[in-house]
Scaffold this active site. Structure first.
Site, short mmCIF file in Angstrom:
data_model
loop_
_atom_site.label_atom_id
_atom_site.label_comp_id
_atom_site.label_asym_id
_atom_site.label_seq_id
_atom_site.Cartn_x
_atom_site.Cartn_y
_atom_site.Cartn_z
N ASP A 67 0.82 -1.12 -0.21
CA ASP A 67 0.10 0.10 -0.03
C ASP A 67 1.06 1.44 0.09
O ASP A 67 2.14 1.16 0.13
CB ASP A 67 -0.64 0.03 0.86
CG ASP A 67 -0.59 -0.24 2.46
OD1 ASP A 67 0.74 -0.15 2.81
OD2 ASP A 67 -1.33 -0.59 3.18
N ASN A 135 -7.77 0.46 13.14
CA ASN A 135 -8.83 0.68 12.96
C ASN A 135 -9.10 -1.04 12.52
O ASN A 135 -10.64 -0.96 11.93
CB ASN A 135 -9.34 1.53 12.10
CG ASN A 135 -9.22 1.96 11.46
OD1 ASN A 135 -8.16 0.37 10.38
ND2 ASN A 135 -9.85 2.58 9.89
N HIS A 137 -7.60 -2.15 10.06
CA HIS A 137 -7.30 -2.05 8.50
C HIS A 137 -6.47 -3.37 8.35
O HIS A 137 -5.17 -2.71 8.78
CB HIS A 137 -7.02 -0.76 7.68
CG HIS A 137 -5.72 -0.10 7.97
ND1 HIS A 137 -6.12 0.86 8.29
CD2 HIS A 137 -4.64 -0.69 8.32
CE1 HIS A 137 -4.70 2.03 8.81
NE2 HIS A 137 -3.68 0.85 8.26
N GLU A 142 -9.82 -0.61 4.54
CA GLU A 142 -10.61 0.46 5.68
C GLU A 142 -11.93 -0.79 5.66
O GLU A 142 -11.98 -1.64 5.17
CB GLU A 142 -11.12 1.77 5.24
CG GLU A 142 -9.61 2.49 5.02
CD GLU A 142 -8.85 2.44 6.28
OE1 GLU A 142 -8.74 2.34 7.27
OE2 GLU A 142 -7.95 3.86 6.29
C1 GLP Z 1 -0.71 1.29 8.01
C2 GLP Z 1 -0.04 0.87 6.87
C3 GLP Z 1 -0.41 -0.65 6.76
C4 GLP Z 1 -0.16 -1.24 8.47
C5 GLP Z 1 -0.76 -0.73 9.68
C6 GLP Z 1 -0.28 -0.74 10.55
O1 GLP Z 1 -1.20 2.89 8.35
N1 GLP Z 1 -1.60 1.18 5.94
O2 GLP Z 1 0.24 -1.35 5.66
O3 GLP Z 1 0.41 -2.36 8.32
O4 GLP Z 1 -1.08 1.41 9.13
O5 GLP Z 1 1.30 0.27 10.91
P1 GLP Z 1 1.95 -0.24 12.00
O6 GLP Z 1 2.63 -0.95 12.37
O7 GLP Z 1 2.88 0.93 12.09
O8 GLP Z 1 1.26 -0.13 13.57
#
Ligand code: GLP
Length: 241
Positions: A67, A135, A137, A142
């Site tokens: 992403d 949340n 995702h 989402e």
């Molecule tokens: C981000 C990304 C995801 C990621 C998630 C958790 O915004 N879009 O691909 O896995 O949120 O991130 P983190 O590991 O920093 O908690």
């Protein structure tokens, strides 16, 4: 579903890296897809160390982006592209032709087409290593995203934009993300979900207990036949209770 729980983030990262390392040894030429963000950093560092010790060859694999924030490119701190290049692709010496990630500054539909084509041309996703947002995702799928979504531009939730500020060094007015869709992720031969810390405990518990509930995008993974979850104790404790 196979759940591995470790005492600490460090132990979780090393156990998950071992698991991925075994996959790499046995599956040269397959496509891997890693989430960017705080959670996978320890895993990526462990994989690089394993390569330095001569245990694995990371350049034997292909890498597809998961992403990106629409409007952010490599030069923007906090872009997924910059995170993955600086923390993994460059130190791991992965040839550029083995990598196709999203460019957040380019047209999201064309980027999606190119990443999906790259995955298809290399035989499909072998393993997706996913984090989970506060949340619920996965990638930028989402809550409410359809299981039939293969990938593309997506309207970011307020939560994703607010939490995402932790990656940036300035304030952005981000509205959209671009992501591989749930459909593409559930089609991966193997799926790995990683989470650590108490703040993720509630969303992890809901995402693993629910089955195919659009409110919890990761719940679509629970019916996958090769689904592996790596947690630390803090992220696991709501599942126990
Ligand atoms: C981000 C990304 C995801 C990621 C998630 C958790 O915004 N879009 O691909 O896995 O949120 O991130 P983190 O590991 O920093 O908690």
């Amino acid at each position: 579903m196979n759940i591995v729980v470790k005492e600490s983030y460090e132990e979780m990262s090393s156990a998950c890296a071992e698991y991925i390392g075994e996959y790499i040894k046995a599956n040269s030429g397959k496509v891997l897809c890693f989430a960017a963000g705080d959670t996978p950093l320890g895993i990526l560092q462990n994989l690089i160390k394993m390569q330095e010790k001569g245990e694995i060859n990371l350049a034997s694999m292909y890498y597809a982006g998961l992403d990106e924030w629409v409007e952010l490119g490599y030069e923007d701190k906090g872009s997924c592209k910059q995170f993955m290049e600086d923390n993994f692709y460059t130190p791991a010496k992965i040839p550029v032709e083995n990598i196709r990630v999203f460019d957040g500054k380019a047209n999201p539909d064309e980027e999606t087409k190119a990443v999906l084509e790259f995955i298809k041309n290399k035989g499909g996703l072998g393993m997706a290593v996913l984090g989970i947002g506060m949340n619920g995702h996965i990638g930028f799928n989402e809550p409410g995203t359809s299981v039939d979504f293969a990938g593309g531009k997506i309207l970011l939730s307020e939560s994703s934009v607010t939490v995402g500020q932790k990656y940036f060094n300035k304030k952005y007015n981000l509205k959209y993300g671009v992501t591989l869709g749930i459909k593409t992720l559930v089609e991966s031969e193997k799926v790995v979900l990683i989470a650590n810390g108490e703040k993720k405990a509630d969303i992890v518990a809901n995402s693993l207990k629910e089955k195919e509930n659009p409110a919890f995008p990761a719940s679509y993974l629970t019916t996958h036949s090769d689904y592996h979850v790596f947690l630390d104790n803090a992220a696991y404790f709501k599942i126990k209770s």
